[in-house]
Design a protein around this motif. Structure first.
Motif, PDB file in Angstrom:
ATOM      1  N   LEU A  74      41.248  35.536  43.986  1.00  0.00           N
ATOM      2  CA  LEU A  74      41.855  36.692  43.317  1.00  0.00           C
ATOM      3  C   LEU A  74      43.146  37.037  44.043  1.00  0.00           C
ATOM      4  O   LEU A  74      43.167  37.109  45.284  1.00  0.00           O
ATOM      5  CB  LEU A  74      40.881  37.874  43.349  1.00  0.00           C
ATOM      6  CG  LEU A  74      41.346  39.198  42.741  1.00  0.00           C
ATOM      7  CD1 LEU A  74      41.692  39.059  41.262  1.00  0.00           C
ATOM      8  CD2 LEU A  74      40.279  40.272  42.929  1.00  0.00           C
ATOM      9  N   THR A  75      44.223  37.236  43.296  1.00  0.00           N
ATOM     10  CA  THR A  75      45.505  37.546  43.924  1.00  0.00           C
ATOM     11  C   THR A  75      46.321  38.454  43.024  1.00  0.00           C
ATOM     12  O   THR A  75      46.038  38.569  41.835  1.00  0.00           O
ATOM     13  CB  THR A  75      46.288  36.246  44.213  1.00  0.00           C
ATOM     14  OG1 THR A  75      47.452  36.558  44.982  1.00  0.00           O
ATOM     15  CG2 THR A  75      46.737  35.564  42.931  1.00  0.00           C
ATOM     16  N   THR A  76      47.329  39.124  43.589  1.00  0.00           N
ATOM     17  CA  THR A  76      48.218  39.963  42.781  1.00  0.00           C
ATOM     18  C   THR A  76      49.622  39.938  43.345  1.00  0.00           C
ATOM     19  O   THR A  76      49.824  39.711  44.537  1.00  0.00           O
ATOM     20  CB  THR A  76      47.726  41.417  42.724  1.00  0.00           C
ATOM     21  OG1 THR A  76      48.521  42.138  41.766  1.00  0.00           O
ATOM     22  CG2 THR A  76      47.852  42.112  44.063  1.00  0.00           C
ATOM     23  N   THR A 114      46.209  38.946  34.472  1.00  0.00           N
ATOM     24  CA  THR A 114      46.487  40.257  33.888  1.00  0.00           C
ATOM     25  C   THR A 114      47.997  40.471  33.921  1.00  0.00           C
ATOM     26  O   THR A 114      48.686  39.922  34.777  1.00  0.00           O
ATOM     27  CB  THR A 114      45.815  41.410  34.654  1.00  0.00           C
ATOM     28  OG1 THR A 114      46.407  41.512  35.952  1.00  0.00           O
ATOM     29  CG2 THR A 114      44.316  41.182  34.805  1.00  0.00           C
ATOM     30  N   ALA A 167      48.034  39.912  38.090  1.00  0.00           N
ATOM     31  CA  ALA A 167      46.930  39.570  38.981  1.00  0.00           C
ATOM     32  C   ALA A 167      46.279  38.341  38.389  1.00  0.00           C
ATOM     33  O   ALA A 167      46.237  38.185  37.162  1.00  0.00           O
ATOM     34  CB  ALA A 167      45.928  40.717  39.095  1.00  0.00           C
TER      35      ALA A 167
ATOM     36  N   LEU B 113      38.954  44.765  43.858  1.00  0.00           N
ATOM     37  CA  LEU B 113      40.171  45.403  43.386  1.00  0.00           C
ATOM     38  C   LEU B 113      41.377  44.755  44.059  1.00  0.00           C
ATOM     39  O   LEU B 113      41.312  44.402  45.237  1.00  0.00           O
ATOM     40  CB  LEU B 113      40.114  46.888  43.775  1.00  0.00           C
ATOM     41  CG  LEU B 113      40.954  47.900  43.021  1.00  0.00           C
ATOM     42  CD1 LEU B 113      40.481  48.022  41.580  1.00  0.00           C
ATOM     43  CD2 LEU B 113      40.855  49.267  43.703  1.00  0.00           C
ATOM     44  N   THR B 114      42.469  44.587  43.298  1.00  0.00           N
ATOM     45  CA  THR B 114      43.750  44.261  43.927  1.00  0.00           C
ATOM     46  C   THR B 114      44.597  45.530  43.945  1.00  0.00           C
ATOM     47  O   THR B 114      44.418  46.415  43.110  1.00  0.00           O
ATOM     48  CB  THR B 114      44.523  43.168  43.164  1.00  0.00           C
ATOM     49  OG1 THR B 114      44.913  43.679  41.886  1.00  0.00           O
ATOM     50  CG2 THR B 114      43.665  41.918  42.976  1.00  0.00           C
ATOM     51  N   LEU B 115      45.509  45.604  44.911  1.00  0.00           N
ATOM     52  CA  LEU B 115      46.321  46.805  45.103  1.00  0.00           C
ATOM     53  C   LEU B 115      47.755  46.387  45.323  1.00  0.00           C
ATOM     54  O   LEU B 115      48.071  45.730  46.313  1.00  0.00           O
ATOM     55  CB  LEU B 115      45.806  47.563  46.335  1.00  0.00           C
ATOM     56  CG  LEU B 115      46.649  48.746  46.786  1.00  0.00           C
ATOM     57  CD1 LEU B 115      46.594  49.872  45.763  1.00  0.00           C
ATOM     58  CD2 LEU B 115      46.183  49.237  48.149  1.00  0.00           C
ATOM     59  N   ALA B 148      42.854  42.061  47.785  1.00  0.00           N
ATOM     60  CA  ALA B 148      44.172  41.415  47.755  1.00  0.00           C
ATOM     61  C   ALA B 148      45.209  42.472  47.432  1.00  0.00           C
ATOM     62  O   ALA B 148      44.901  43.490  46.807  1.00  0.00           O
ATOM     63  CB  ALA B 148      44.208  40.295  46.710  1.00  0.00           C
ATOM     64  N   GLY B 149      46.449  42.237  47.856  1.00  0.00           N
ATOM     65  CA  GLY B 149      47.477  43.240  47.609  1.00  0.00           C
ATOM     66  C   GLY B 149      48.871  42.659  47.683  1.00  0.00           C
ATOM     67  O   GLY B 149      49.057  41.483  47.959  1.00  0.00           O
ATOM     68  N   ALA B 167      44.247  45.881  39.782  1.00  0.00           N
ATOM     69  CA  ALA B 167      43.487  45.057  38.845  1.00  0.00           C
ATOM     70  C   ALA B 167      42.080  44.997  39.395  1.00  0.00           C
ATOM     71  O   ALA B 167      41.876  45.007  40.610  1.00  0.00           O
ATOM     72  CB  ALA B 167      44.084  43.661  38.720  1.00  0.00           C
TER      73      ALA B 167
END
Lengths: 359, 359
Positions: A74-76, A114, A167, B113-115, B148-149, B167
């Motif tokens: 998971l990454t953003t 997303t 994301a 959650l990603t931030l 993740a952020g 996300a």
């Protein structure tokens, strides 16, 4: 170092825009972002049909997705690049490739994305359409599905045109590269292509430098090269990283910190295009500090460097891959470079960046 | 309708800030967002230690997460609320609860959650710390892990203080509510608590209305109420939706469109706090159009309404849940309301929103 800030007070998103805005153009209004009828119209008519897939059409609060067998990645990333269009790409393709590449270099197969837009009131819908098409094209090329999204509009002056957040979710594929903490002395370091192209392309666009040929961004997908390395080298790969903000120098410094070893590279081996070299020499910039958006650093076990370079060179997008250095026992500097003239020097860790807003 | 735009040209993020900025305060600089040493320092020292968990500490390009047994839910939201602090919450708690609630009402257990932060140059680090603490508190309360952020800094004037994107990934739990397309005549409609509290709280903060008592936002988690409904009602639940932008009216219109039925509610049954009612009457606003951030609309099969209300009322956060209406065969208007004085009227679909930037 050049001060880029003055330009940012201009309406920088109009620069390099390949769309001419007609007299009777439509513009984004605050109501487009407020969840009512106009929001739904914007999403249905301009976004969903372009990015069409079985998960997005439901438009629920969350996308419902099938289960995944393996562990997940998971990454953003948020994208605030200025200007929005640059030679070789735009904020849309960047937002897809940037997140896809973060998944790929982590050892994952990118599955779902997303897409969240923060739009300044008054932004021309024709430019938004152009960027959405670019997103759709990049998503199709990389096989990732945009399954959820969000649209916010802020009043004039509260944002600079358009910001995008993506994301990404991927499925981790065995063998997962174990990461830079596992680096060993005599591991070999590889670069997948000529460096600094994205940073210089954005700089050229922002400063409207009249260069011939125009430096093109490397903005593109790393999925195929990572797959090829996995298939050809298996668990010989220690770690991969796309060298975005901070460039190759930042990646090497992070790896040196994680491994407590010294990473040494050879300037003569590092591919740099004539356009990038020219701009860097003119402006006193180091290509090793300039951002890339489709070029990665790879570390492989001792003896596997040549095979890795050969595997990469067999693909068009990484035809210029090169062996650039090795991992050594901890010396006085975390990262060293043997300059073309022969002397070995420490390579600076970029404190910030010579160029803000390149992604 | 009030024009809120004039205020947005002020430095709106300073409003209602509960932190006093000392003379020698530190501020966010462009270099904090450029991927080099200062970026890593900001992330390590101010973010990771607050949100500490086994996945985030690795700080790779992507978080590596364990596999999930069931199908997945994926959602995203950007938050551009102005001002950043309002009675009952701030942009940080909103960013966590907003995404957690989107997962919850989809029938998922929120997991990760990603931030992503977009920060304006010159933003005080003391305010950023305050917001990060609020994020950490909300994440802990809801049991979601920030894994993740991303941090970007844009030059002064290119953003209004701080924007946040989150996300969320969740695991869908059986029975998954089948959604508004499955609504049937005589299904019952429920609201989980008093409506319009978030919109009115942000309005009061932005306009610095001297109200007593201050209207508090309902900004909070819907995880427990959704779980309770799942456990008590199982597959009697058709659909749930947190009534954010556009308020309860927008949710009912979306459901009417999806089901091709008419949704009818009874004004007398809808809980509205005295503070919200007072402000709405004063300013000519309809609470049904005002945003909520911890209040949902629920549709259940005929005969299950009373059990759903009882289940919700047993929890402190939804103690004021009420049956508000029913689903009818398609009439002349998609959504109707029986007003307190007795007449049945169409309920408007909000075209935009009476109030921009409430989330």
């Amino acid at each position: 170092m050049i001060n880029m800030q003055s330009k940012n007070n201009l309406v920088s998103w109009q620069m390099n825009c390949p769309v001419s805005i007609p007299e009777n153009a439509e513009y984004v209004t605050l109501a487009h972002g407020e969840g009512g009828r106009l929001s739904r119209k914007l999403i249905q008519e301009r976004i969903v049909h372009l990015l069409n897939n079985e998960y997005l059409v439901a438009l629920n609060d969350s996308a419902q997705l099938p289960s995944v067998n393996g562990p997940l990645a998971l990454t953003t990333d948020s994208f605030v690049v200025s200007p929005l269009f640059f030679p070789g790409g735009d904020i849309g393709s960047l937002a897809v490739f940037g997140t896809v590449n973060d998944l790929a270099v982590s050892g994952a197969k990118p599955l779902w994305l997303t897409l969240s837009l923060i739009i300044e009131e008054g932004f021309p819908l024709a430019i938004l359409d152009r960027i959405l098409k670019s997103i759709a094209r990049a998503a199709q090329e990389t096989g990732i599905k945009v399954v959820a999204g969000d649209t916010k509009v802020v009043p004039r002056g509260a944002a600079d045109g358009l910001f995008i957040n993506t994301a990404g979710v991927g499925e981790l594929i065995t063998p997962i590269p174990p990461g830079p903490a596992t680096l060993q002395v005599d591991d070999e370091l590889i670069i997948s292509g000529p460096i600094g192209r994205h940073g210089i392309a954005v700089l050229a666009a922002r400063e409207e430098l009249a260069l011939e040929p125009l430096p093109l961004s490397d903005c593109g997908s790393l999925i195929r090269p990572v797959e090829r390395l996995r298939n050809e080298l298996g668990d010989q790969v220690r770690c991969l990283r796309d060298a975005t903000r901070g460039g190759v120098a930042a990646v090497l410094h992070e790896w040196a910190e994680a491994s407590k070893l010294t990473l040494s590279i050879n300037e003569r081996s590092i591919p740099v295009s004539p356009e990038v070299r020219g701009v860097c020499e003119l402006l006193g910039l180091d290509p090793l500090h300039m951002a890339n958006e489709g070029t990665m650093v790879i570390a492989v076990k001792q003896g596997s460097g040549a095979a890795a370079v050969e595997a990469l060179q067999s693909l068009s997008e990484t035809a210029d891959a090169r062996l650039i250095g090795t991992v050594n026992s901890q010396g006085i500097a975390p990262v060293t470079i043997r300059r073309t003239l022969g002397s070995e020097q420490p390579l600076d860790d970029p404190l910030g960046s010579p160029l803000p807003r390149i992604c």
